[in-house]
Design an enzyme around this catalytic site. Structure first.
Site, mmCIF file in Angstrom:
data_model
loop_
_atom_site.group_PDB
_atom_site.id
_atom_site.type_symbol
_atom_site.label_atom_id
_atom_site.label_comp_id
_atom_site.label_asym_id
_atom_site.label_seq_id
_atom_site.Cartn_x
_atom_site.Cartn_y
_atom_site.Cartn_z
ATOM 1 N N LYS A 206 0.841 -1.195 0.000
ATOM 2 C CA LYS A 206 0.000 0.000 0.000
ATOM 3 C C LYS A 206 0.882 1.253 0.000
ATOM 4 O O LYS A 206 0.690 2.162 -0.784
ATOM 5 C CB LYS A 206 -0.903 -0.043 1.239
ATOM 6 C CG LYS A 206 -1.867 1.096 1.349
ATOM 7 C CD LYS A 206 -2.845 0.809 2.492
ATOM 8 C CE LYS A 206 -3.667 2.045 2.825
ATOM 9 N NZ LYS A 206 -4.627 1.811 3.898
ATOM 10 N N GLU A 212 10.573 -4.551 4.632
ATOM 11 C CA GLU A 212 10.688 -5.958 4.228
ATOM 12 C C GLU A 212 10.351 -6.122 2.746
ATOM 13 O O GLU A 212 11.082 -6.763 1.986
ATOM 14 C CB GLU A 212 9.720 -6.830 5.042
ATOM 15 C CG GLU A 212 10.032 -6.939 6.519
ATOM 16 C CD GLU A 212 9.322 -5.875 7.351
ATOM 17 O OE1 GLU A 212 9.055 -4.767 6.834
ATOM 18 O OE2 GLU A 212 9.060 -6.159 8.537
ATOM 19 N N GLY A 267 -5.015 -2.239 5.109
ATOM 20 C CA GLY A 267 -4.156 -3.336 4.659
ATOM 21 C C GLY A 267 -4.801 -4.701 4.843
ATOM 22 O O GLY A 267 -4.871 -5.512 3.921
ATOM 23 N N ARG A 268 -5.314 -4.945 6.053
ATOM 24 C CA ARG A 268 -5.866 -6.284 6.329
ATOM 25 C C ARG A 268 -7.252 -6.493 5.731
ATOM 26 O O ARG A 268 -7.836 -7.550 5.878
ATOM 27 C CB ARG A 268 -5.858 -6.558 7.837
ATOM 28 C CG ARG A 268 -6.599 -5.530 8.661
ATOM 29 C CD ARG A 268 -6.226 -5.665 10.129
ATOM 30 N NE ARG A 268 -6.738 -4.566 10.939
ATOM 31 C CZ ARG A 268 -6.166 -3.375 11.046
ATOM 32 N NH1 ARG A 268 -5.060 -3.106 10.367
ATOM 33 N NH2 ARG A 268 -6.677 -2.440 11.830
ATOM 34 N N GLU A 353 -4.968 -7.452 14.915
ATOM 35 C CA GLU A 353 -4.507 -6.121 14.522
ATOM 36 C C GLU A 353 -5.671 -5.119 14.620
ATOM 37 O O GLU A 353 -5.453 -3.937 14.827
ATOM 38 C CB GLU A 353 -3.969 -6.182 13.089
ATOM 39 C CG GLU A 353 -2.891 -5.152 12.809
ATOM 40 C CD GLU A 353 -2.175 -5.441 11.504
ATOM 41 O OE1 GLU A 353 -1.206 -6.199 11.524
ATOM 42 O OE2 GLU A 353 -2.591 -4.910 10.471
ATOM 43 N N HIS A 384 -4.150 -33.816 17.325
ATOM 44 C CA HIS A 384 -3.015 -34.618 17.781
ATOM 45 C C HIS A 384 -1.946 -33.731 18.400
ATOM 46 O O HIS A 384 -0.791 -34.140 18.521
ATOM 47 C CB HIS A 384 -2.453 -35.430 16.616
ATOM 48 C CG HIS A 384 -3.462 -36.398 16.081
ATOM 49 N ND1 HIS A 384 -3.507 -37.715 16.483
ATOM 50 C CD2 HIS A 384 -4.505 -36.217 15.235
ATOM 51 C CE1 HIS A 384 -4.526 -38.315 15.873
ATOM 52 N NE2 HIS A 384 -5.148 -37.411 15.119
ATOM 53 N N LYS A 516 7.602 -0.695 12.535
ATOM 54 C CA LYS A 516 8.301 -0.195 11.346
ATOM 55 C C LYS A 516 9.284 0.908 11.756
ATOM 56 O O LYS A 516 10.393 1.000 11.254
ATOM 57 C CB LYS A 516 7.297 0.354 10.326
ATOM 58 C CG LYS A 516 6.401 -0.719 9.691
ATOM 59 C CD LYS A 516 5.462 -0.150 8.640
ATOM 60 C CE LYS A 516 4.534 -1.222 8.066
ATOM 61 N NZ LYS A 516 3.651 -0.785 7.004
HETATM 62 C C1 G6Q Z 1 -2.663 -4.076 7.845
HETATM 63 C C2 G6Q Z 1 -1.449 -3.425 8.302
HETATM 64 C C3 G6Q Z 1 -0.177 -4.096 7.880
HETATM 65 C C4 G6Q Z 1 0.210 -3.800 6.444
HETATM 66 C C5 G6Q Z 1 1.659 -4.213 6.245
HETATM 67 C C6 G6Q Z 1 2.143 -3.947 4.846
HETATM 68 O O1 G6Q Z 1 -3.763 -3.681 8.075
HETATM 69 O O2 G6Q Z 1 -1.482 -2.092 7.942
HETATM 70 O O3 G6Q Z 1 -0.213 -5.477 8.066
HETATM 71 O O4 G6Q Z 1 -0.630 -4.444 5.550
HETATM 72 O O5 G6Q Z 1 2.458 -3.542 7.168
HETATM 73 O O6 G6Q Z 1 2.037 -2.602 4.518
HETATM 74 P P1 G6Q Z 1 2.194 -2.135 3.038
HETATM 75 O O7 G6Q Z 1 1.112 -2.730 2.215
HETATM 76 O O8 G6Q Z 1 2.124 -0.643 3.068
HETATM 77 O O9 G6Q Z 1 3.542 -2.616 2.561
#
Ligand code: G6Q
Length: 550
Positions: A206, A212, A267-268, A353, A384, A516
């Site tokens: 996003k 990462e 994001g989620r 989250e 198990h 972050k």
């Molecule tokens: C989700 C969070 C988080 C996000 C990641 C990746 O709701 O905001 O999990 O999706 O940190 O972020 P980017 O898509 O900006 O790389």
């Protein structure tokens, strides 16, 4: 608003809890032989049986009152109408627009956002078709065979879970991979499986700044250029999904290869957006649309069904009952479907989250528990392993058993032997967790084994099960794109409902942002040659030890 734990319905629930805490579900089932009829909701092929929970009519009435007192219905309207309910980021949470299959406009700041949503869906359709048909080729003219989604968190977990769940719908000549961890092993091991001439990278971020993802994306670009030796090849092997056009451009990805989404998609909650491109490539756009349709069905159900017949609301209320009154702080997600093996970890993000927060909307520290610790594993594997604790541990773990009636795979005697065994296990677990095994029953069982009295005495307490362990069963016909869309949306709205009751903002994630931020403080210290000081002694020493030994 006064704190929800001071509301009259909360107080009434507290008194009701005093009666309920010692009642065994065995007795509730004996007393009400139509308990299943009373406590299940059928929504088309979805059957939600919540009768094996420690509830009565009174519990449900009081919980529904609580939802009303928390103004759930108003908040639900605000969610659907695009209000900026994510106030700490000044954003709407309009993931429902991404799957809005009605012809109705959805306005944001007075402007209909649906034309843009549809435009990106069309772009995804063309691109997915072109990859699948081989019209879009790699730089050397070969068909794309490997699609590597590089993203993390919300830009990874949803698509990865869905591609795994819907494998039986996937193109046989395309393999999706998901690289998320900055641990070099993740990308290095994935690249070993791929041929640069036939690999497409989807950089899904996003913000397009996540450390990462960007580190992995740059390593992928280096790998590609090392093999194809021409910067022009990036155009044939990289696409980006982002809200940050400038950063995508800077990375060197063509504007044409960029799929847009918007800051009102959390994001989620983004798998429904272009972040789902790996899904639409793998299972085809028609199936991706079915996934959206399924979620849209549940959006309508959540919006229209009365609170006491509303699947997400009922799941949420039962959760609140356990977390806030019984103080059961964990919740297990137990899908009896191999395809849903990633569903618990996907939901971990969605739930923890969203609702893992201790500050309410007014900035006050809440005096009650919010989001549960969510965990789980696909059945029967979990049986198990950790089910021992669910049966006899000192923690009570309310559990969701999720089970499709039909499998995609016909195997074993009569073509359904495996699936029948799976179903039997699932149902048996819910039954025994609820019923338990009394001391008397355990004793009788041991006696039937002709054990001597001393042995019976020793073994009986160990073979006794208290029972009264709650579970909800969610059954549906088959794991299809549509039913998966429905299942995910059920949980999304459950999470939303709980966030409203707890008066927290379920749509921000300052803990993630904090992670972050702090990683950026440590990295330069690891690189600079001199000894690090300035942190606490543990952190200084961990950094210095690593530097010395690296
Ligand atoms: C989700 C969070 C988080 C996000 C990641 C990746 O709701 O905001 O999990 O999706 O940190 O972020 P980017 O898509 O900006 O790389």
């Amino acid at each position: 608003m006064t704190s929800i734990n001071k509301s009259s319905s909360w107080k009434a629930l507290n008194s009701h809890f005093k009666k309920m805490k010692s009642i065994h579900m065995r007795d509730l089932f004996i007393k009400e032989n139509n308990r299943f009829n009373k406590y299940h909701i059928q929504y088309e092929d979805f059957l939600v049986d919540f009768s094996k929970n420690r509830i009565t009519d009174e519990t449900l009435n009081l919980l529904t009152n609580l939802a009303k007192e928390a103004k759930l219905e108003d908040w639900r309207d605000r969610l659907f109408s695009g209000d900026k309910i994510n106030f700490t980021e000044n954003r709407s949470a309009l993931h429902i627009a991404l799957r809005n299959k009605s012809q109705k406009a959805i306005l944001l700041d007075g402007k209909d956002i649906m034309p843009n949503v549809k435009k990106v869906l069309r772009q995804m359709k063309i691109f997915s078709n072109d990859i699948r048909s081989g019209k879009f080729k790699g730089y050397t003219g070969k068909k794309i065979k490997s699609v590597i989604n590089i993203g993390i968190g919300g830009s990874d977990l949803g698509p990865a879970m869905i591609c795994e769940a819907l494998k039986s719908y996937g193109a046989k000549d395309i393999t999706p991979y998901f690289v998320s961890n900055v641990d070099g092993a993740d990308i290095a091991q994935t690249l070993e499986l791929c041929d640069p001439e036939t690999t497409l990278f989807i950089v899904a971020s996003k913000t397009f700044t996540t450390q990462e993802t960007m580190t992995n994306a740059y390593s992928a670009r280096t790998w590609l250029l090392k093999h194809l030796k021409d910067r022009q090849s990036i155009k044939n092997h990289f696409v980006a999904i982002s809200t940050n056009g400038a950063a995508v451009d800077k990375f060197g990805i063509d504007k044409e290869n960029m799929f847009e989404f918007w800051d009102w998609v959390g994001g989620r909650y983004s798998l429904w957006s272009a972040i789902g491109l790996s899904i639409s490539i793998f299972i085809g756009m028609d199936n991706f649309e079915k996934l959206l349709n399924g979620a849209h069905d549940i959006d309508n159900h959540f919006k229209d069904a009365p609170l006491n017949k509303n699947i997400p609301v009922i799941l949420a209320l039962i959760g609140v009952w356990y977390i806030n009154f019984f103080k059961f702080n964990t919740h297990a997600i137990l899908p009896y479907d191999q395809g849903l093996s990633l569903f618990p970890s996907y939901l971990q993000q969605a739930d923890m989250e969203s609702n893992g927060k201790f500050i309410d909307r007014n900035g006050n520290k809440i005096k009650y528990h919010s989001g549960p610790i969510l965990w789980g594993e696909s059945g029967t594997n979990g049986q198990h392993a950790f089910y021992q604790l669910i049966h006899q541990g000192t923690e009570v773990v309310p559990s969701d058993f999720i089970m499709p009636i039909h499998s995609h795979y016909s195997i074993g005697n009569n073509g359904n032997e495996h699936h029948k065994i799976l179903i039997a296990n699932c149902i048996a677990q819910t039954q025994s967790l609820m019923m338990g095994k009394t001391n008397k029953e355990a004793r009788k069982e041991l006696k039937n084994q002709n054990l001597d009295e001393n042995m019976i005495k020793i073994l009986t307490p160990h073979k006794t099960f208290e029972g009264n362990r709650p579970s909800t069963s969610i059954l549906f016909d088959k794991l299809t794109p549509k039913s998966l869309g429905r299942l995910i949306a059920i949980y999304e709205h459950k999470i939303f409902t709980q966030g409203i009751i707890w008066n927290i903002n379920s749509f921000d994630q300052w803990g993630v942002e904090y992670g972050k931020q702090i990683a950026k403080l440590v990295l330069p210290k690891l690189i600079e040659p001199n000894e690090t000081s300035g942190f606490d002694s543990s952190t200084n020493n961990l950094i210095n030890y690593t530097k010395k030994n690296i």
